[in-house]
Design an enzyme around this catalytic site. Sequence first.
Site, PDB file in Angstrom:
ATOM      1  CB  CYS A  70      21.629  78.045  56.217  1.00  7.99           C
ATOM      2  SG  CYS A  70      22.938  77.044  55.500  1.00  7.99           S
TER       3      CYS A  70
ATOM      4  CB  CYS B 163      24.650  78.494  51.645  1.00  8.37           C
ATOM      5  SG  CYS B 163      23.491  77.288  52.254  1.00  8.37           S
TER       6      CYS B 163
ATOM      7  CG  ASP C 289      -4.717  74.477  31.437  1.00  8.06           C
ATOM      8  OD1 ASP C 289      -5.459  73.923  30.611  1.00  8.06           O
ATOM      9  OD2 ASP C 289      -3.545  74.167  31.618  1.00  8.06           O
TER      10      ASP C 289
ATOM     11  CG  ASP D 234       0.518  74.421  32.653  1.00  8.96           C
ATOM     12  OD1 ASP D 234      -0.599  74.346  32.111  1.00  8.96           O
ATOM     13  OD2 ASP D 234       1.324  73.490  32.711  1.00  8.96           O
TER      14      ASP D 234
ATOM     15  CG  ASP E 171      -3.477  77.336  29.279  1.00 11.03           C
ATOM     16  OD1 ASP E 171      -4.605  77.131  28.825  1.00 11.03           O
ATOM     17  OD2 ASP E 171      -2.835  76.522  29.947  1.00 11.03           O
TER      18      ASP E 171
END
Lengths: 63, 742
Positions: free
Chosen positions: B30, B33, B436, B615, B619
């Site tokens: 927001c 912040c 995967d 991931d 891979d």
Amino acid sequence: MNVLVYLVPLALLLGLGGLFAFLWSLKSGQYDDLDGAAVRVLSDDDLPDNARPSSTAPERHRS
Amino acid sequence: MSEAIDYSIFVGTSEDGLAQMSLAIDGIDCAACIGEIENGVKALPGVVRARLNYSTHRLTVAWSEGTSPDRVVGQLEALGYRAHPFAGRAEESEARHARWLLRCLGVAGFAAMNIMLLSVSVWSGNVTDITPETRDFFHWISALIALPAAAYAGQPFFQSAVRAIRSGRLNMDVPITIGVTLALGMSVVETAMSQPHAYFDSAIMLLFFLLAGRYLDHEARRRTRATAGNIAALRGEMAHRIGADGVPVLVPVQALQPGDTILIHPGERVAADGVVASGLSAVDESLVTGETLPRALKAGDHVYAGSLNGEGALHLTVTAGGENTLVDDVQRLLDGALAEKGAYVRLADRVARLYAPMVHLTALVSAIGWLLAGAGLHDAVMIAVAVLIITCPCALALAVPAVQVTATGRLFRAGLLINAGDMLERLAAVDTVVFDKTGTLTLPEPALALPRGADPDMVALAGRLALSSRHPLAGVIAARAKGPALERVTEMSGQGIEAIIDGRRARLGSLSFCDAIAPSDLPADASLIAFRHGEKVLVMGVAQALRPDAREVVAELKARGLDVRILSGDRPAAVAPVAEALGIVAAEAGLKPADKIAALDALKAAGRRVLMVGDGLNDAPALAAATVSLSPASGAAVTQAHADAVFLGRRLWPVLAAVDGARTAARLMRQNLAIAVGYNIIAVPLAIAGFVTPLVAALAMSGSSILVTVNALRAARPGRKEEAVGDDGATGEAGALTEVAA
């Protein structure tokens, strides 16, 4: 057509003024954070600390 | 934390001589912040500046003395934000490039406006009663503005054209450069000869439109990259480096050098590739190989970055620094796969290769034609210039990037960060999706599986006991704890932990340690943990859980006519239940990285275009070998670097959004190219026939550019098909999916 002698330079000067204003704003980083600029206007950073609403208290944040 | 943290490699010096550091901040949701963070950090002694960039979620802090980097991080943590220092040198140069493009755009915009002011006067004067003196005066002023402006604002094109010609290629920038230079040159000659037509406005407007497209394109990619950079930084990968005095110091992995000794605590992720110097443990290498069973380690064994340490502490001698933690044979496979990928030619480049010579040929032929037909040299050259300006690929150059920018922006909001610019084109053509398993179809962290009728109080109690354990599986159970950690817990190495609760002995650990028998209703691939409290026994399983929407996404992908497959490095016993749950028939297990590439090559040889989603480090080569690739944000860093896009969050939904978004984008790109070509089919004969005056050129150019841009904006809306799926509500899942999009 003597009017052109000063109207054309005037138009160019105005345009150049705009260009330099743009280049200055670019150099001073005004285009670096467009989203921030939109929301910063809402923060009361010109008030003294005690006059500010307590919205900056850390506890409030975690919802 | 008692251990000192050494962030010194992230600290730089600001222009005014202060120590300066950039941090990626997580948890900003927001506008309030901004003040909270900036004021909170400024409250630290010695801090001079703290400025938060709300677009990129980066904080820049400058301090004179009295503050250390870890105090800034600590302060932010106290405020409720996760922060990690950041060294974005590549991004700094990208930001400079973006600012340069914007400067060029500003100059071109200024020049275009002022020249147009003069040109409109000339056009209206040409059909009424302008005197040649006034017209020449206006033309000279236009030249005065246009020549320096083009020399400055045209640089991005001129430089790229020179680079292309040097390497013996033709790109879009070559006809742009030739067109602009010729148009400006001829206009100066025309003005000197006091002729009625000059093309200063067309040349500058062309640069303005093209720069706008180029800037947008660059900005979209930069924003994606900034977010991806934040994710990488917020992993906050740190390592305990053992100093010369034997005291461990927490340092960022980027600071590790080969030969350093690091300490890996039980349950920690290994920060860098290395050889075990001392210690005994087992590591979970699911992020590296996809295999979910732990591998036992002893001194002298190799460990790869990203593995999860088991229950023993390890001393590791680093073999590769933080930036280069890739296993050799994976790297070798990767290089091969990348070399092969270079063969793909972008749609825009294919068009450019065809288009650029055609433009020049048409201009040349029309000039020669007019000469042969008896026109003067001057008229013939002017017509050639008009042809060049009309055919200058203004709309064509905007056609693809404009769609890419809007489509990328839409996918960005759906949680997809796109690495490669041409990813959308390749993704649209995909007909096979290969997943995967570990960490992709399943969640990156394991979940607790309970037998039927498990007592919730027992689970909560087991959770409190688990809080005292550093075993990797304990964390899953500890999440169920209600109440604080127990006191006086003893750990029996390799078996479990024990404490006294309410006067009765409680044990958490292996089945034999707790004297329990395995129940039959837990998943076959789950790791079992037993809990005994007095006479009561509970056996829990820790297993990989499917992503919450995996089933629906796979079904939707199939509904779009895609062939969905699994290629996993895990055991067949672990892969089969997942494949069955998702309704995927073609599932292969136990594959090494080279086997995955071989499987992909077989698919490609059969004429398939493959989307690979994975991931793990194992891979990475397969991702590079596939036509197009996606990786979850939880994946290994190297894998993400080789994926065309990275998706955020626990859901698999972004994969579906990517496929849909890419198909819409590809359709719009083709439409745009058709518009651009159609415009040329009408305008070019006019130009060859000599009917195109500067006024017509200006109208045609801006008209086609605006048409193409407006059409591209349609990529920002969800497609009609997608809306229909959400509206009819035939399947509850589809409605839920659309909800996530909004």
